[in-house]
Design a protein around this motif. Structure first.
Motif, PDB file in Angstrom:
ATOM      1  N   LEU A 160       0.805  -1.214   0.000  1.00 54.72           N
ATOM      2  CA  LEU A 160       0.000   0.000   0.000  1.00 54.72           C
ATOM      3  C   LEU A 160       0.837   1.263   0.000  1.00 54.72           C
ATOM      4  O   LEU A 160       0.406   2.293  -0.525  1.00 54.72           O
ATOM      5  N   ALA A 161       2.021   1.205   0.612  1.00 52.55           N
ATOM      6  CA  ALA A 161       2.834   2.415   0.748  1.00 52.55           C
ATOM      7  C   ALA A 161       4.223   2.047   1.253  1.00 52.55           C
ATOM      8  O   ALA A 161       4.425   0.966   1.812  1.00 52.55           O
ATOM      9  N   PRO A 162       5.192   2.959   1.085  1.00 51.51           N
ATOM     10  CA  PRO A 162       6.502   2.752   1.711  1.00 51.51           C
ATOM     11  C   PRO A 162       6.409   2.956   3.210  1.00 51.51           C
ATOM     12  O   PRO A 162       5.408   3.452   3.728  1.00 51.51           O
ATOM     13  N   ASN A 163       7.461   2.589   3.906  1.00 50.06           N
ATOM     14  CA  ASN A 163       7.460   2.745   5.358  1.00 50.06           C
ATOM     15  C   ASN A 163       8.887   2.896   5.862  1.00 50.06           C
ATOM     16  O   ASN A 163       9.837   2.438   5.229  1.00 50.06           O
ATOM     17  N   CYS A 164       9.022   3.549   6.981  1.00 47.85           N
ATOM     18  CA  CYS A 164      10.286   3.536   7.718  1.00 47.85           C
ATOM     19  C   CYS A 164       9.949   3.643   9.199  1.00 47.85           C
ATOM     20  O   CYS A 164       8.856   4.068   9.569  1.00 47.85           O
ATOM     21  N   ARG A 165      10.885   3.228  10.031  1.00 42.71           N
ATOM     22  CA  ARG A 165      10.750   3.381  11.475  1.00 42.71           C
ATOM     23  C   ARG A 165      11.736   4.425  11.939  1.00 42.71           C
ATOM     24  O   ARG A 165      12.908   4.395  11.561  1.00 42.71           O
ATOM     25  N   VAL A 166      11.248   5.339  12.760  1.00 45.31           N
ATOM     26  CA  VAL A 166      12.071   6.465  13.192  1.00 45.31           C
ATOM     27  C   VAL A 166      12.085   6.549  14.709  1.00 45.31           C
ATOM     28  O   VAL A 166      11.141   6.126  15.383  1.00 45.31           O
ATOM     29  N   LEU A 167      13.175   7.094  15.234  1.00 49.80           N
ATOM     30  CA  LEU A 167      13.231   7.392  16.659  1.00 49.80           C
ATOM     31  C   LEU A 167      12.585   8.746  16.899  1.00 49.80           C
ATOM     32  O   LEU A 167      12.836   9.707  16.159  1.00 49.80           O
ATOM     33  N   CYS A 168      11.749   8.832  17.931  1.00 47.79           N
ATOM     34  CA  CYS A 168      11.019  10.062  18.237  1.00 47.79           C
ATOM     35  C   CYS A 168      11.181  10.407  19.709  1.00 47.79           C
ATOM     36  O   CYS A 168      11.323   9.524  20.560  1.00 47.79           O
ATOM     37  N   ALA A 169      11.104  11.693  19.981  1.00 42.84           N
ATOM     38  CA  ALA A 169      11.093  12.156  21.372  1.00 42.84           C
ATOM     39  C   ALA A 169      10.352  13.478  21.429  1.00 42.84           C
ATOM     40  O   ALA A 169      10.223  14.187  20.422  1.00 42.84           O
ATOM     41  N   SER A 170       9.856  13.824  22.594  1.00 42.81           N
ATOM     42  CA  SER A 170       9.155  15.094  22.765  1.00 42.81           C
ATOM     43  C   SER A 170      10.162  16.228  22.906  1.00 42.81           C
ATOM     44  O   SER A 170      11.308  16.020  23.342  1.00 42.81           O
ATOM     45  N   PRO A 171       9.774  17.444  22.547  1.00 44.20           N
ATOM     46  CA  PRO A 171      10.660  18.596  22.751  1.00 44.20           C
ATOM     47  C   PRO A 171      11.092  18.744  24.204  1.00 44.20           C
ATOM     48  O   PRO A 171      12.234  19.122  24.484  1.00 44.20           O
ATOM     49  N   ASP A 172      10.190  18.423  25.130  1.00 42.94           N
ATOM     50  CA  ASP A 172      10.519  18.526  26.545  1.00 42.94           C
ATOM     51  C   ASP A 172      11.638  17.560  26.921  1.00 42.94           C
ATOM     52  O   ASP A 172      12.586  17.922  27.632  1.00 42.94           O
ATOM     53  N   TYR A 173      11.568  16.314  26.434  1.00 38.00           N
ATOM     54  CA  TYR A 173      12.616  15.343  26.731  1.00 38.00           C
ATOM     55  C   TYR A 173      13.958  15.819  26.165  1.00 38.00           C
ATOM     56  O   TYR A 173      14.989  15.744  26.836  1.00 38.00           O
ATOM     57  N   LEU A 174      13.955  16.297  24.935  1.00 37.47           N
ATOM     58  CA  LEU A 174      15.201  16.716  24.288  1.00 37.47           C
ATOM     59  C   LEU A 174      15.791  17.938  24.976  1.00 37.47           C
ATOM     60  O   LEU A 174      17.021  18.089  25.054  1.00 37.47           O
ATOM     61  N   GLU A 175      14.959  18.821  25.483  1.00 34.09           N
ATOM     62  CA  GLU A 175      15.461  19.987  26.206  1.00 34.09           C
ATOM     63  C   GLU A 175      16.157  19.553  27.492  1.00 34.09           C
ATOM     64  O   GLU A 175      17.176  20.145  27.890  1.00 34.09           O
ATOM     65  N   ARG A 176      15.643  18.512  28.133  1.00 30.89           N
ATOM     66  CA  ARG A 176      16.227  18.056  29.401  1.00 30.89           C
ATOM     67  C   ARG A 176      17.441  17.145  29.219  1.00 30.89           C
ATOM     68  O   ARG A 176      18.354  17.146  30.027  1.00 30.89           O
ATOM     69  N   HIS A 177      17.434  16.345  28.114  1.00 36.44           N
ATOM     70  CA  HIS A 177      18.479  15.326  27.974  1.00 36.44           C
ATOM     71  C   HIS A 177      19.374  15.515  26.749  1.00 36.44           C
ATOM     72  O   HIS A 177      20.324  14.745  26.567  1.00 36.44           O
ATOM     73  N   GLY A 178      19.064  16.478  25.907  1.00 35.70           N
ATOM     74  CA  GLY A 178      19.885  16.712  24.724  1.00 35.70           C
ATOM     75  C   GLY A 178      19.420  15.888  23.538  1.00 35.70           C
ATOM     76  O   GLY A 178      18.711  14.887  23.687  1.00 35.70           O
TER      77      GLY A 178
END
Length: 312
Positions: A160-178
């Motif tokens: 039906l379509a292409p796909n990929c798996r990506v790593l995601c995080a919230s802006p809040d997490y990235l602000e606290r942990h880089g």
């Protein structure tokens, strides 16, 4: 096949459903003696014992469970073809049974099914959501939406379509942990892991310019759940980094609730597939839904170019 084999299969399927050979026989107009004789004849023809029977209990054998799964598919196909002939060819109506992963089912597929039902008011939906790879040879579904192609020749898969798996995080997490910029930088970060019946999905693969990397999340340090919807909720709450299909993450990324990490290291993956039984007759409602989903996936893939300029 013997002329009365369909009747034997109906008797066996009814017996397994009701748990009573005599009750199944009565439903099909057979005396207890006649029902018992027909079941014995079926077992003799198959050279396999289908049921363990006592005066009080009835239990399917392993061979019985296997035969029942195929009987149900065959009988359902006959029922649907007969219904099609009675009701008129081309009628898009009746119940369509679908299986999908939990987060994709809630975030995307549910909305699409609502649109499909608006186009075809005579259709009813039975949607099963699970994050474990189910046995499609036995499941009572018309279509299963899967992120990956099945290996079984008994199943038919339409990409039906292409796909990929990506790593995601919230802006809040990235602000606290880089924000990690390379796969090596993932060490020391917090993770949320989806656990299926086959085990935890804690091995992440990356590729770039011919090089490959792998990162394994230590489960002792991870938040883990068997529910993809809860993975999303925890990720949005900033509890850690999660790996999701682009189809699950797209709307959250587009709205700024999540950010994709390491976009240049995304490894190529199989696409999104609609899977069905090879032996099952595709009635009009299933064919219409399959074509509708293919169109929705194509439109959404085009919209997704703003967050994922990947394969098309």
């Amino acid at each position: 096949m013997a002329a009365d084999r369909w009747g034997d299969m109906r008797l066996f399927a009814e017996t397994a459903s009701t748990g009573s050979l005599s009750a199944a026989g009565r439903k099909l107009g057979l005396s207890p003696a006649a029902a018992s004789a027909r079941l014995k004849k079926l077992e003799t023809a198959l050279r396999a014992k289908l049921l363990d029977r006592t005066t009080r209990h009835l239990r399917l054998t392993e061979e019985g469970r296997l035969y029942l799964a195929h009987c149900e598919v065959a009988l359902q196909s006959i029922h649907e073809v007969e219904a099609l002939l009675r009701e008129g060819q081309g009628m898009v109506q009746g119940k369509v049974r679908i299986s999908a992963s939990t987060d994709f089912g809630r975030q995307v597929l549910d909305r699409w099914l609502d649109m499909f039902a608006s186009l075809h008011p005579g259709v009813r939906v039975a949607l099963t959501l699970t994050d474990s790879v189910s046995n499609l040879h036995q499941d009572n579904v018309d279509l299963a939406i899967r992120f990956g192609q099945p290996e079984s020749s008994a199943l038919v898969a339409r990409r039906l379509a292409p796909n990929c798996r990506v790593l995601c995080a919230s802006p809040d997490y990235l602000e606290r942990h880089g924000t990690p910029r390379t796969p090596e930088a993932l060490a020391g970060h917090r993770f949320i892991v989806l656990v299926t019946a086959a085990g935890p999905l804690n091995e992440f693969h990356f590729a770039r310019d011919g090089e490959t990397w792998q990162h394994t999340v230590p489960m002792a340090d991870a938040w883990e759940t068997n529910d993809g919807g809860l993975v999303r909720a925890w990720t949005l709450a900033g509890r850690g980094i999660a790996r999701k299909t682009i189809w699950d993450a797209a709307e959250d990324v587009r709205c700024g609730r999540l950010r994709i990490l390491l976009p240049d290291y995304v490894a190529k993956e199989p696409g999104v597939y609609a899977i069905r039984h090879a032996t099952q007759y595709m009635v009009p409602r299933v064919r219409a839904l399959l074509d509708f989903l293919a169109e929705q996936f194509a439109q959404e893939a085009e919209r997704m170019r703003d967050i994922w300029p990947g394969e098309r």
